[in-house]
Design a protein around this motif. Structure first.
Motif, PDB file in Angstrom:
ATOM      1  N   MET A 121      38.091  29.213  18.741  1.00  0.00           N
ATOM      2  CA  MET A 121      37.218  28.753  19.823  1.00  0.00           C
ATOM      3  C   MET A 121      36.829  29.916  20.724  1.00  0.00           C
ATOM      4  O   MET A 121      35.667  30.055  21.106  1.00  0.00           O
ATOM      5  CB  MET A 121      37.917  27.659  20.640  1.00  0.00           C
ATOM      6  N   CYS A 122      37.803  30.733  21.067  1.00  0.00           N
ATOM      7  CA  CYS A 122      37.523  31.892  21.925  1.00  0.00           C
ATOM      8  C   CYS A 122      36.527  32.838  21.258  1.00  0.00           C
ATOM      9  O   CYS A 122      35.596  33.320  21.904  1.00  0.00           O
ATOM     10  CB  CYS A 122      38.814  32.642  22.242  1.00  0.00           C
ATOM     11  N   LEU A 123      36.718  33.100  19.979  1.00  0.00           N
ATOM     12  CA  LEU A 123      35.816  34.005  19.262  1.00  0.00           C
ATOM     13  C   LEU A 123      34.406  33.443  19.170  1.00  0.00           C
ATOM     14  O   LEU A 123      33.428  34.193  19.199  1.00  0.00           O
ATOM     15  CB  LEU A 123      36.362  34.300  17.861  1.00  0.00           C
ATOM     16  N   GLN A 124      34.273  32.132  19.078  1.00  0.00           N
ATOM     17  CA  GLN A 124      32.963  31.498  18.979  1.00  0.00           C
ATOM     18  C   GLN A 124      32.239  31.428  20.318  1.00  0.00           C
ATOM     19  O   GLN A 124      31.014  31.522  20.369  1.00  0.00           O
ATOM     20  CB  GLN A 124      33.105  30.078  18.419  1.00  0.00           C
ATOM     21  N   LEU A 125      32.979  31.250  21.399  1.00  0.00           N
ATOM     22  CA  LEU A 125      32.362  30.948  22.689  1.00  0.00           C
ATOM     23  C   LEU A 125      32.375  32.087  23.703  1.00  0.00           C
ATOM     24  O   LEU A 125      31.498  32.159  24.556  1.00  0.00           O
ATOM     25  CB  LEU A 125      33.051  29.732  23.325  1.00  0.00           C
ATOM     26  N   ILE A 126      33.358  32.960  23.641  1.00  0.00           N
ATOM     27  CA  ILE A 126      33.553  33.938  24.717  1.00  0.00           C
ATOM     28  C   ILE A 126      33.207  35.346  24.248  1.00  0.00           C
ATOM     29  O   ILE A 126      33.688  35.807  23.216  1.00  0.00           O
ATOM     30  CB  ILE A 126      35.005  33.892  25.235  1.00  0.00           C
ATOM     31  N   GLU A 127      32.363  36.030  25.034  1.00  0.00           N
ATOM     32  CA  GLU A 127      32.013  37.425  24.758  1.00  0.00           C
ATOM     33  C   GLU A 127      33.161  38.340  25.200  1.00  0.00           C
ATOM     34  O   GLU A 127      33.652  39.149  24.436  1.00  0.00           O
ATOM     35  CB  GLU A 127      30.727  37.793  25.498  1.00  0.00           C
ATOM     36  N   PHE A 128      33.572  38.204  26.459  1.00  0.00           N
ATOM     37  CA  PHE A 128      34.727  38.944  26.971  1.00  0.00           C
ATOM     38  C   PHE A 128      35.165  38.337  28.294  1.00  0.00           C
ATOM     39  O   PHE A 128      34.458  37.539  28.897  1.00  0.00           O
ATOM     40  CB  PHE A 128      34.449  40.449  27.111  1.00  0.00           C
ATOM     41  N   ILE A 129      36.373  38.712  28.718  1.00  0.00           N
ATOM     42  CA  ILE A 129      36.961  38.211  29.959  1.00  0.00           C
ATOM     43  C   ILE A 129      37.427  39.414  30.767  1.00  0.00           C
ATOM     44  O   ILE A 129      37.992  40.357  30.214  1.00  0.00           O
ATOM     45  CB  ILE A 129      38.171  37.286  29.671  1.00  0.00           C
ATOM     46  N   THR A 130      37.182  39.381  32.071  1.00  0.00           N
ATOM     47  CA  THR A 130      37.723  40.432  32.941  1.00  0.00           C
ATOM     48  C   THR A 130      38.746  39.804  33.876  1.00  0.00           C
ATOM     49  O   THR A 130      38.581  38.673  34.329  1.00  0.00           O
ATOM     50  CB  THR A 130      36.618  41.107  33.777  1.00  0.00           C
ATOM     51  N   VAL A 131      39.809  40.557  34.125  1.00  0.00           N
ATOM     52  CA  VAL A 131      40.871  40.112  35.025  1.00  0.00           C
ATOM     53  C   VAL A 131      40.998  41.160  36.113  1.00  0.00           C
ATOM     54  O   VAL A 131      41.161  42.349  35.828  1.00  0.00           O
ATOM     55  CB  VAL A 131      42.210  39.944  34.265  1.00  0.00           C
ATOM     56  N   GLY A 132      40.927  40.714  37.367  1.00  0.00           N
ATOM     57  CA  GLY A 132      41.008  41.629  38.493  1.00  0.00           C
ATOM     58  C   GLY A 132      42.366  42.305  38.600  1.00  0.00           C
ATOM     59  O   GLY A 132      43.344  41.895  37.966  1.00  0.00           O
ATOM     60  N   ALA A 133      42.414  43.328  39.425  1.00  0.00           N
ATOM     61  CA  ALA A 133      43.642  44.096  39.610  1.00  0.00           C
ATOM     62  C   ALA A 133      44.710  43.263  40.307  1.00  0.00           C
ATOM     63  O   ALA A 133      44.421  42.389  41.118  1.00  0.00           O
ATOM     64  CB  ALA A 133      43.348  45.354  40.422  1.00  0.00           C
ATOM     65  N   ARG A 134      45.947  43.557  39.987  1.00  0.00           N
ATOM     66  CA  ARG A 134      47.082  42.897  40.625  1.00  0.00           C
ATOM     67  C   ARG A 134      47.197  43.426  42.053  1.00  0.00           C
ATOM     68  O   ARG A 134      47.068  44.617  42.298  1.00  0.00           O
ATOM     69  CB  ARG A 134      48.351  43.185  39.854  1.00  0.00           C
ATOM     70  N   THR A 135      47.452  42.536  42.985  1.00  0.00           N
ATOM     71  CA  THR A 135      47.581  42.932  44.388  1.00  0.00           C
ATOM     72  C   THR A 135      49.058  42.918  44.785  1.00  0.00           C
ATOM     73  O   THR A 135      49.853  42.161  44.206  1.00  0.00           O
ATOM     74  CB  THR A 135      46.802  41.970  45.302  1.00  0.00           C
ATOM     75  N   PRO A 136      49.410  43.730  45.765  1.00  0.00           N
ATOM     76  CA  PRO A 136      50.812  43.793  46.183  1.00  0.00           C
ATOM     77  C   PRO A 136      51.331  42.469  46.764  1.00  0.00           C
ATOM     78  O   PRO A 136      52.504  42.159  46.641  1.00  0.00           O
ATOM     79  CB  PRO A 136      50.842  44.881  47.256  1.00  0.00           C
ATOM     80  N   ASP A 137      50.450  41.693  47.370  1.00  0.00           N
ATOM     81  CA  ASP A 137      50.903  40.450  47.996  1.00  0.00           C
ATOM     82  C   ASP A 137      50.803  39.246  47.055  1.00  0.00           C
ATOM     83  O   ASP A 137      50.922  38.105  47.491  1.00  0.00           O
ATOM     84  CB  ASP A 137      50.124  40.188  49.280  1.00  0.00           C
ATOM     85  N   ASP A 138      50.621  39.496  45.759  1.00  0.00           N
ATOM     86  CA  ASP A 138      50.567  38.440  44.735  1.00  0.00           C
ATOM     87  C   ASP A 138      49.531  37.356  44.985  1.00  0.00           C
ATOM     88  O   ASP A 138      49.736  36.202  44.632  1.00  0.00           O
ATOM     89  CB  ASP A 138      51.948  37.798  44.534  1.00  0.00           C
TER      90      ASP A 138
END
Length: 163
Positions: A121-138
């Motif tokens: 499903m992911c390969l068929q539907l999603i081009e790519f995903i970005t995840v933001g940087a981890r922050t110190p305060d979670d």
């Protein structure tokens, strides 16, 4: 999003087309304007080459000058024709938006009854995903999903912007 397609496919198709159009409209307008300008220049170059040749035949222009001018005009014409072809190809690609949206909706419908996300499903539907940087305060990270066929952005484009 899948629920929207399941409920009203026509409305979902209009939405996806509107979003895809909104993203690409500025580029399309710019490309069309540039294409008109370049085609006008090609017409001018043809007239200039013809005029230089006629002046040479009439004896008003030395052969060396005529040859130099014609070579310069022909080189510019070749470069301009390549640019025109590139713009026309890019504009033709944007014309197939409706087909892409229909394909995307067909893919969504194929997975409408699925209970869990699979690799296929992911390969068929999603081009790519970005995840933001981890922050110190979670605090929660930003996650952006770029869908195939409707996002108007490839991973290569995204990476170029990130650099």
């Amino acid at each position: 999003m899948l629920g929207d397609v399941k409920i009203d496919e026509k409305k979902a198709k209009e939405y996806f087309l509107r979003e895809k159009t909104r993203c690409g409209e500025q580029n399309r307008l710019s490309d069309e304007k540039q294409l008109r300008t370049l085609k006008g220049r090609l017409t001018e170059l043809d007239k200039l080459i013809q005029s230089a040749f006629e002046e040479k035949v009439l004896g008003n222009l030395p052969e060396s000058v005529c040859k130099s001018l014609c070579e310069k005009y022909q080189h510019e014409k070749d470069v301009t024709e390549r640019h025109v072809a590139e713009l026309e190809k890019r504009l033709a690609e944007t014309d197939c938006m409706e087909a892409e949206v229909e394909e995307y909706i067909a893919r969504l419908k194929r997975y409408a009854a699925c209970e869990e996300l699979t690799r296929e499903m992911c390969l068929q539907l999603i081009e790519f995903i970005t995840v933001g940087a981890r922050t110190p305060d979670d605090t929660p990270r930003e996650i952006h999903i770029y869908y195939k066929l409707i996002s108007n952005q490839t991973l290569a484009d995204f990476r170029k912007k990130a650099i």
